[in-house]
Design an enzyme around this catalytic site. Structure first.
Site, PDB file in Angstrom:
ATOM      1  N   HIS A 133       1.049  -1.203  -0.293  1.00  0.00           N
ATOM      2  CA  HIS A 133      -0.265   0.127  -0.092  1.00  0.00           C
ATOM      3  C   HIS A 133       0.671   1.078  -0.343  1.00  0.00           C
ATOM      4  CE1 HIS A 133      -3.576  -2.341   1.471  1.00  0.00           C
ATOM      5  NE2 HIS A 133      -2.638  -3.006   2.017  1.00  0.00           N
TER       6      HIS A 133
HETATM    7  O1  RIB Z   1      -4.731  -0.048   4.911  1.00  0.00           O
HETATM    8  C1  RIB Z   1      -2.980   0.180   4.988  1.00  0.00           C
HETATM    9  C2  RIB Z   1      -2.397   0.178   5.972  1.00  0.00           C
HETATM   10  O2  RIB Z   1      -2.317   0.374   7.226  1.00  0.00           O
HETATM   11  C3  RIB Z   1      -1.006   0.947   5.986  1.00  0.00           C
HETATM   12  O3  RIB Z   1      -0.241   2.022   5.806  1.00  0.00           O
HETATM   13  C4  RIB Z   1      -0.430   0.188   6.108  1.00  0.00           C
HETATM   14  O4  RIB Z   1       0.811   0.362   6.915  1.00  0.00           O
HETATM   15  C5  RIB Z   1      -1.533   0.536   7.441  1.00  0.00           C
HETATM   16  O5  RIB Z   1      -0.640   1.424   8.648  1.00  0.00           O
END
Ligand code: RIB
Ligand code: CA
Length: 314
Positions: free
Chosen positions: A238
């Protein structure tokens, strides 16, 4: 090449760690400072993780610890995804720098005040520090070039059916950010669930054989453990999309949309709602990233990891 001055604010977190590896390897960015935020784990753990990542990638810039809890709600941590340490898996070096005595918000303000050009904030965790900064230093808003954040989603949530984790942890902070008028690049689940690194890609990184590449492959091994059980074909990295949006926007597609953050509600707290049909007649407040060339994204990560095999990356 004119570099983009950036501050990295994250809750490492495996994907935050890979995002910082990517940011640090790019000649397009000049990292001015790093700050930790509570999210994937407690602020103490995300701080320790951030400092160890910086030691691993030889990133020596000012660092400050974030706020101990979200602006209003209680902390939410994710040991099921990132482990008890928040960065389980490969052994990492001990911190090579000492956090400043000031907090993250004060450091963000100091860096932005002292920069001779507007600064970009790359936020890959809950928006607690960024929201607090905007509340306490509104006069510095014009000196923020943009906020490139991983968070939200205009189609689904991943921690509740409505809310993505980063926004859900601190919806009040996210609401401040989306109302701020500061340019936002929102890399939400619409794109990050497509930013998949497949197990065969882990091996392409591992065979690079430099110490950072080996750790990145082992972070991916661990991170994929959780996602594999849910049927994912690969690890959704992500946070690296929030960096990619700055250094390789050509592999992404986006829509400019007016986005609001739900801060109440039994089922929808933390939801990011995009006005796709423009029914509110409001000017767009976010560039919402919706698409990615996955293969090109993996190549970006592999190139970044390979850069650590050369002298100039420590
Ligand atoms: O939903 C994904 C996010 O939440 C990413 O930033 C992961 O590291 C968590 O922080
Ligand atoms: Ca994160």
């Amino acid at each position: 090449m004119k570099q983009i001055p950036v501050i990295l604010d994250g809750d490492p977190g495996h994907d935050d760690a890979i995002a910082w590896v990517l940011a640090n390897s790019s000649p397009k960015l000049k990292i001015l400072a790093c700050t930790s935020v509570c999210g994937n784990q407690t602020i103490e753990k995300t701080t320790y993780n951030a400092l160890r990542i910086m030691a691993l990638i030889n990133l020596k810039v000012p660092f400050a610890m974030g706020r101990p809890r979200p602006l209003v709600g209680d902390p939410i941590v994710a040991p099921n995804v990132h482990g008890q340490t928040g960065l389980d898996g490969p052994k990492l070096p001990e911190p090579a720098i000492v956090p400043l005595s000031i907090g993250s918000v004060e450091l963000i303000a100091k860096i932005i005040e002292e920069s001779d050009e507007p600064v970009t904030i790359i936020s890959t965790g809950p928006l607690t520090n960024v929201g607090a900064f905007l509340l306490l230093y509104p006069h510095l808003k014009p000196r923020i070039a943009r906020i490139s954040m991983m968070g939200g989603g205009i189609s689904t949530g991943n921690w509740t059916p409505a809310a993505e984790f980063n926004i859900l942890v601190d919806p009040e902070a996210a609401d401040i950010v989306f109302r701020s008028g500061v340019p936002i690049i929102m890399s939400g689940l619409d794109v990050t669930l497509k930013a998949l690194v497949f197990p065969e890609d882990f091996e392409r990184i591992r065979t690079l054989k430099n110490p950072v590449a080996i750790v990145v492959a082992e972070w991916l091994d661990f991170f994929y453990n959780f996602h594999r059980k849910l049927g994912y074909a690969g690890a959704p990295v992500h946070d690296a999309v929030a960096v990619t949006a700055l250094i390789h926007p050509e592999i992404l597609s986006s829509k400019d949309l007016f986005v609001q953050v739900e801060t109440t509600g039994d089922y929808c707290r933390g939801m990011t709602i995009a006005d796709r049909l423009g029914v509110l007649g409001q000017r767009a407040n976010a560039k919402v990233i919706t698409g990615i060339n996955r293969k090109a994204f993996v190549d970006v990560l592999i190139k970044a990891a390979s850069n650590y095999g050369k002298d100039n990356n420590g």
